[in-house]
Motif scaffolding. Structure first.
Motif, mmCIF file in Angstrom:
data_model
loop_
_atom_site.group_PDB
_atom_site.id
_atom_site.type_symbol
_atom_site.label_atom_id
_atom_site.label_comp_id
_atom_site.label_asym_id
_atom_site.label_seq_id
_atom_site.Cartn_x
_atom_site.Cartn_y
_atom_site.Cartn_z
ATOM 1 N N SER A 1 -2.545 10.918 2.035
ATOM 2 C CA SER A 1 -2.293 10.352 3.360
ATOM 3 C C SER A 1 -1.249 9.261 3.260
ATOM 4 O O SER A 1 -1.302 8.415 2.375
ATOM 5 N N LEU A 2 -0.295 9.285 4.173
ATOM 6 C CA LEU A 2 0.749 8.266 4.150
ATOM 7 C C LEU A 2 0.432 7.122 5.108
ATOM 8 O O LEU A 2 1.234 6.237 5.336
ATOM 9 N N HIS A 3 -0.741 7.170 5.701
ATOM 10 C CA HIS A 3 -1.059 6.150 6.702
ATOM 11 C C HIS A 3 -2.166 5.217 6.273
ATOM 12 O O HIS A 3 -2.612 4.385 7.014
ATOM 13 N N GLN A 4 -2.645 5.420 5.044
ATOM 14 C CA GLN A 4 -3.778 4.594 4.641
ATOM 15 C C GLN A 4 -3.450 3.771 3.411
ATOM 16 O O GLN A 4 -2.581 4.106 2.619
ATOM 17 N N ASP A 5 -4.207 2.705 3.292
ATOM 18 C CA ASP A 5 -4.104 1.815 2.158
ATOM 19 C C ASP A 5 -4.362 2.590 0.853
ATOM 20 O O ASP A 5 -5.164 3.514 0.839
ATOM 21 N N VAL A 6 -3.696 2.204 -0.214
ATOM 22 C CA VAL A 6 -3.965 2.835 -1.501
ATOM 23 C C VAL A 6 -5.105 2.105 -2.199
ATOM 24 O O VAL A 6 -5.081 0.887 -2.321
ATOM 25 N N LEU A 7 -6.104 2.871 -2.633
ATOM 26 C CA LEU A 7 -7.280 2.248 -3.238
ATOM 27 C C LEU A 7 -7.382 2.553 -4.717
ATOM 28 O O LEU A 7 -8.188 1.980 -5.430
ATOM 29 N N CYS A 8 -6.572 3.488 -5.154
ATOM 30 C CA CYS A 8 -6.769 4.036 -6.482
ATOM 31 C C CYS A 8 -6.565 2.998 -7.585
ATOM 32 O O CYS A 8 -5.627 2.220 -7.564
ATOM 33 N N THR A 9 -7.479 2.993 -8.558
ATOM 34 C CA THR A 9 -7.317 2.144 -9.749
ATOM 35 C C THR A 9 -7.526 3.007 -10.985
ATOM 36 O O THR A 9 -8.317 2.672 -11.842
ATOM 37 N N SER A 10 -6.834 4.115 -11.043
ATOM 38 C CA SER A 10 -7.039 5.024 -12.157
ATOM 39 C C SER A 10 -6.412 4.504 -13.447
ATOM 40 O O SER A 10 -5.204 4.363 -13.548
ATOM 41 N N LYS A 11 -7.288 4.246 -14.412
ATOM 42 C CA LYS A 11 -6.813 3.740 -15.699
ATOM 43 C C LYS A 11 -5.958 4.765 -16.431
ATOM 44 O O LYS A 11 -5.326 4.459 -17.420
ATOM 45 N N ASP A 12 -6.015 6.009 -15.994
ATOM 46 C CA ASP A 12 -5.328 7.057 -16.745
ATOM 47 C C ASP A 12 -3.984 7.414 -16.144
ATOM 48 O O ASP A 12 -3.291 8.271 -16.643
ATOM 49 N N CYS A 13 -3.657 6.755 -15.011
ATOM 50 C CA CYS A 13 -2.451 7.159 -14.309
ATOM 51 C C CYS A 13 -1.322 6.167 -14.575
ATOM 52 O O CYS A 13 -1.453 4.981 -14.302
ATOM 53 N N PRO A 14 -0.202 6.650 -15.101
ATOM 54 C CA PRO A 14 0.919 5.742 -15.377
ATOM 55 C C PRO A 14 1.438 5.075 -14.103
ATOM 56 O O PRO A 14 1.843 3.920 -14.127
ATOM 57 N N ILE A 15 1.378 5.830 -12.995
ATOM 58 C CA ILE A 15 1.872 5.271 -11.731
ATOM 59 C C ILE A 15 1.071 4.025 -11.350
ATOM 60 O O ILE A 15 1.614 3.056 -10.831
#
Length: 885
Positions: free
Chosen positions: A845-859
């Motif tokens: 979704s491009l309209h919502q806050d980003v919540l992700c805290t994935s330790k495995d994701c370089p991004i």
DNA sequence: TAATGGTAGGGGAGGAAAAGTTGACCCTAA
DNA sequence: TATTGTTAGGGTCAACTATTCCTCCCCTAC
């Protein structure tokens, strides 16, 4: 006597008496006697069974019947009976509302959502998708939302749903250790006493038991087990931990690996905020939860976990649930019991005490290390240990003692043989051993399966066959290990030590024969040289530089040497390495050729690219360098690349996800201090629930600290480092992580010049602010410096002391410096918003806050760092507010 | 604060630093 | 309490040990 599901006849006797077949669980005993294997079809012939009256049923099964055990027909899983039933599979996931900084506890924190996917085995899409939510939740297209105002009602509703769907298999991610225990504990805390009946037996309560598993191969692990009668369980996490060696086992990381996609990773502390928000924010959570329920199903389909395990159960004969809960040896034992009983043997109930002594294993030929720019042929014995056991008839049933030989006046090499380990076994002329027969059957069955696979076009049947041939291969290879397992149910060291002794002889003989045959003395152009070999393989430098010639010689040599051994021992020519970089025993790399036109792949063994206990940076650098060296043959390019990486590293330009090191927390009590162990302990003090447990992999980075502080004092949780903006010790990564592996691959090629890689101009770096953690620096006041000339800013040389941007001397350059800062800030903002959008795309979704805290994701790391950079840069910009223009 | 013999160099004590050695540990090869 | 496939081997790190190097201090020759 009948404790724990085993019959111990020993209790009938007063004295210690050896018994037979008494140390085997009821379930397996029954299956062996009834010739039932895990996951096969059983027929209840018409007229032989009695249907149980609906009022007297003890289970929730649709059909309940009684039949004499010997009236039922157990079909071997072949032909039409190899099909898999359209079983119903429930995949689910729960969410809990935890408190800030504390992992959810069932006594306190509510279950707020349960998402479910129900699929029929063999179909590609779930036919039920729903989510149970506490409090309202906005509509979700394609999924049913069931909202409850009361938590106990929701749990009760879910239980009824499970009973109604009546799944044969329940899967999920970490359901064994988290979801099931949490649901049961939570129901107890809520006094929802009708909840814990999730199995198929009426009135049998589902309870969670603590279990501990420990084996040399799988390591130790504490886990929980919730038996649901009549329903199989596959915890995909446990499956992954057993079947795949990965750096990280989070659902996110596993999905990235196998499905090629990332998923949002919402930290448990954020979940509560979403729950306490609106119907819309709870919808957000529900979508997330549904995804987590669907992913295990997709992983299972993609990796064919279920099919492969079904075939493993069928091949080895053990109940399905043993595959995740028990070790390797029960599978061999099950096969052994079946074969033994067929052939009229009974197996003694031994108890191996285990010993600290190791017996001698395989030979590893001393490598002639170096870089070989000529084709190196590889000859291997196929299934070495199984073929030795078959060739020499090694078995429990053929082992004899010296005095028996004397008593029966047996003739050496006719009636019996003497192994290189000086054990005696009768020849197959006298008596064919059980183990060789089992192995022959397994290998013949594998050949059949592979053959059928070739002719099969139906993708589903192909999957089954492929799973079967894999199971058969694994089974054949574990027989040897079983005989050598001193802490096991049937150890027999004469078999295992003789097997390895034969193996040692064979590799030596192979080396001798090849070198003698392919020599100048024998009319060849070159003297062949065995440059390395391990257990069942030799690497031969025949001499010629062209690939087809070497391949020709390789297959010839394999045939030649095979002729010198007893059947079914077979030396095979499999591949050529060209070029070949031999670093050490068990460590090499090379291009792998099976045909002269094109190489198949780059193969690396034992070196950093295949190890999980270094950081990603090391493995990508080494792998890229090897690619440049071996494939592109571009030494200069590899050097330049390495220098660039080192320069980036020292200037803090390398993304932190590349610097995370993971190591398994393998045991509970450590004698020596180690980085990952110390960190796990510190994390446990911060929040016991989310800290790594026994068997988990601990992720850490090395941070800057006091000059002489040991690495174990400087290990830190990557998330913690990010949140607190702690500087990373890049020098450690250069000196302790990169330097040795780089030297090892460059030295054979560059010689002494290699060391210049680590000391050139590129290692000079701008000194970045020194650490502030611990020590005296904690009390020192950080001074701000002038943006123009770096002079410390004080009240007497600037407008506003440390709140200013520049010193009085640099005042004329105010405009220029301000402009520069504005540019930097806006560049950083652009970078941040790009990363942010990327994360939004990932979460769908491009309209919502980003919540992700994935330790495995370089991004994630890049986004966090970009965010911090923007903040810092903006803060500097604000200092100009105080300046006089 | 006041008073003072200086310089060179050998040699030993004490401690720091660098260099091996050993063992625990992790992970992989086969 | 029952259960847990094998051995070979590389590489890292911590901890210990023996060695080398450096500095300080004392003493003596001149």
């Amino acid at each position: 006597m009948f404790d724990r599901g085993e019959v111990h006849y020993k209790d009938f006797f007063n004295d210690p008496t050896s018994t037979f077949e008494s140390n085997i669980a009821y379930t397996l005993r029954f299956m062996i006697d009834a010739k039932v294997v895990g996951m096969n079809w059983i027929e209840a012939p018409a007229g032989k069974y009695k249907l149980i009256d609906i009022k007297k049923k003890k289970s929730r099964c649709q059909i309940e019947l009684s039949i004499r055990w010997d009236d039922m027909i157990s079909h071997a899983p072949d032909g039409q009976w190899s099909r898999v039933a359209p079983l119903r599979i429930l995949s689910f996931d729960i969410e809990c509302a935890g408190r800030k900084g504390i992992f959810p506890e069932a006594q306190v924190d509510p279950v707020i959502q349960i998402a479910n996917m129900v699929t029929r085995q063999g179909e590609s899409k779930p036919f039920i998708r729903n989510v149970f939510t506490l409090n309202t939740c906005a509509n979700i297209v394609g999924s049913q939302v069931l909202s409850y105002t009361n938590e106990a009602d929701m749990l009760q509703g879910w239980r009824e749903f499970v009973q109604k769907v009546d799944p044969d298999v329940i899967i999920g991610y970490n359901i064994s250790n988290f979801d099931f225990p949490y649901l049961l504990d939570r129901a107890k805390a809520l006094k929802a006493s009708t909840f814990p009946y999730l199995g198929r037996l009426e009135g049998v309560k589902s309870v969670t038991k603590d279990t501990h598993f420990s084996s040399k191969a799988f390591g130790q692990r504490d886990s929980k087990e919730t038996a649901l009668d009549g329903r199989l369980q596959i915890d995909i996490l446990q499956y992954m931990q057993r079947e795949h060696k990965l750096r990280s086992y989070t659902l996110n990381s596993v999905c990235a690996q196998f499905l090629g996609e990332q998923k949002e990773d919402v930290h448990h502390s954020v979940i509560t905020d979403l729950q306490n928000g609106t119907a819309e924010s709870r919808r957000r959570l529900a979508v997330y939860c549904l995804k987590d329920a669907y992913l295990p199903q997709r992983l299972m389909d993609k990796l064919m976990c279920f099919i492969n395990y079904i075939e493993m159960a069928r091949v080895t004969g053990v109940p399905f649930n043993y595959l995740l809960s028990r070790g390797q040896s029960i599978k061999v034992l099950s096969q052994l019991f079946r074969k033994a009983n067929d052939d009229g043997y009974v197996i003694p109930a031994l108890k191996g005490e285990g010993s600290d002594e190791h017996y001698e294993g395989a030979t590893v030929i001393e490598p002639k290390k170096g870089y070989y720019d000529v084709p190196i042929a590889t000859l291997d014995f196929s299934s070495l240990y199984p073929s030795i056991m078959m060739a020499h008839n090694l078995c429990y049933t053929t082992l004899i003692e010296k005095h028996t030989i004397d008593r029966l006046s047996l003739v050496k090499d006719v009636d019996y043989i003497q192994t290189p380990n000086n054990d005696f076994f009768v020849t197959s002329k006298r008596r064919k051993g059980l183990l060789p027969t089992i192995l022959e059957d397994l290998i013949a069955a594998r050949k059949r399966a592979k053959n059928d696979l070739k002719n099969e076009t139906d993708p589903f049947k192909r999957a089954v066959l492929d799973g079967r041939q894999l199971a058969l291969k694994i089974s054949a290879n574990s027989v040897y290990g079983f005989t050598g397992a001193t802490i096991g149910k049937l150890p027999c060291l004469p078999i295992s030590t003789s097997t390895t002794a034969y193996g040692r002889q064979m590799i030596e003989k192979t080396k001798r024969e090849v070198e003698a045959e392919y020599s100048r003395a024998n009319g060849h152009e070159h003297d062949a040289e065995v440059i390395y070999g391990d257990t069942d393989s030799v690497m031969v430098k025949f001499g010629p530089t062209d690939l087809p010639a070497v391949m020709q010689m390789g297959s010839q040599a394999a045939e030649f040497v095979t002729g010198k051994f007893i059947k079914p021992i077979k030396l095979e020519f499999e591949k050529v390495y060209f070029p070949y970089l031999l670093i050490n025993k068990k460590r090499y790399a090379g291009l792998y050729w099976t045909r002269p036109e094109k190489y198949d792949k780059m193969d690396t063994k034992g070196i950093e690219t295949v190890r999980r206990d270094n950081c990603r940076l090391v493995s990508t650098v080494i792998s890229t360098c090897l690619h440049k060296l071996l494939v592109d043959r571009d030494v200069k390019g590899a050097e330049d690349y390495t220098k660039q990486v080192i320069a980036d590293l020292l200037q803090n330009k390398v993304d932190m996800s590349q610097l995370v090191i993971t190591k398994a927390l393998a045991k509970a009590d450590y004698a020596a201090k180690q980085a990952h162990v110390e960190l796990a302990e510190r994390m446990r003090k911060r929040d016991a629930g989310s800290a790594p447990a026994l068997g988990d992999r601990v992720a850490y980075v090395i941070i800057k600290g006091a000059k002489d502080a040991a690495a174990y004092e400087r290990s830190e949780d990557p998330i913690y480092v990010l949140e607190n903006n702690i500087p990373i010790d890049t020098k450690y990564y250069l000196e302790n992580q990169l330097s040795n592996p780089l030297m090892r691959i460059f030295e054979p090629i560059l010689g002494d010049k290699a060391s210049s890689l680590l000391s050139g101009d590129h290692t000079r770096t701008i000194q970045i602010a020194t650490p502030t953690i611990g020590g005296l620096m904690k009390f020192a006041v950080k001074t701000t410096t002038c943006l123009g000339c770096k002079t410390p800013l004080r009240a007497n040389n600037s407008v506003k002391g440390d709140k200013s941007a520049i010193c009085n001397n640099c005042r004329p350059r105010t405009g220029e410096l301000y402009q520069k800062q504005v540019t930097t800030t806006s560049e950083l903002q652009v970078r941040f918003s790009r990363l942010w959008t990327q994360c939004q795309r990932c979460q769908g979704s491009l309209h919502q806050d980003v919540l992700c805290t994935s330790k495995d994701c370089p991004i994630f790391y890049m986004r966090k760092k970009a965010q911090k950079d923007v903040e810092d840069s903006t803060a500097i910009l604000e200092r100009f507010d105080y300046e006089l223009w």
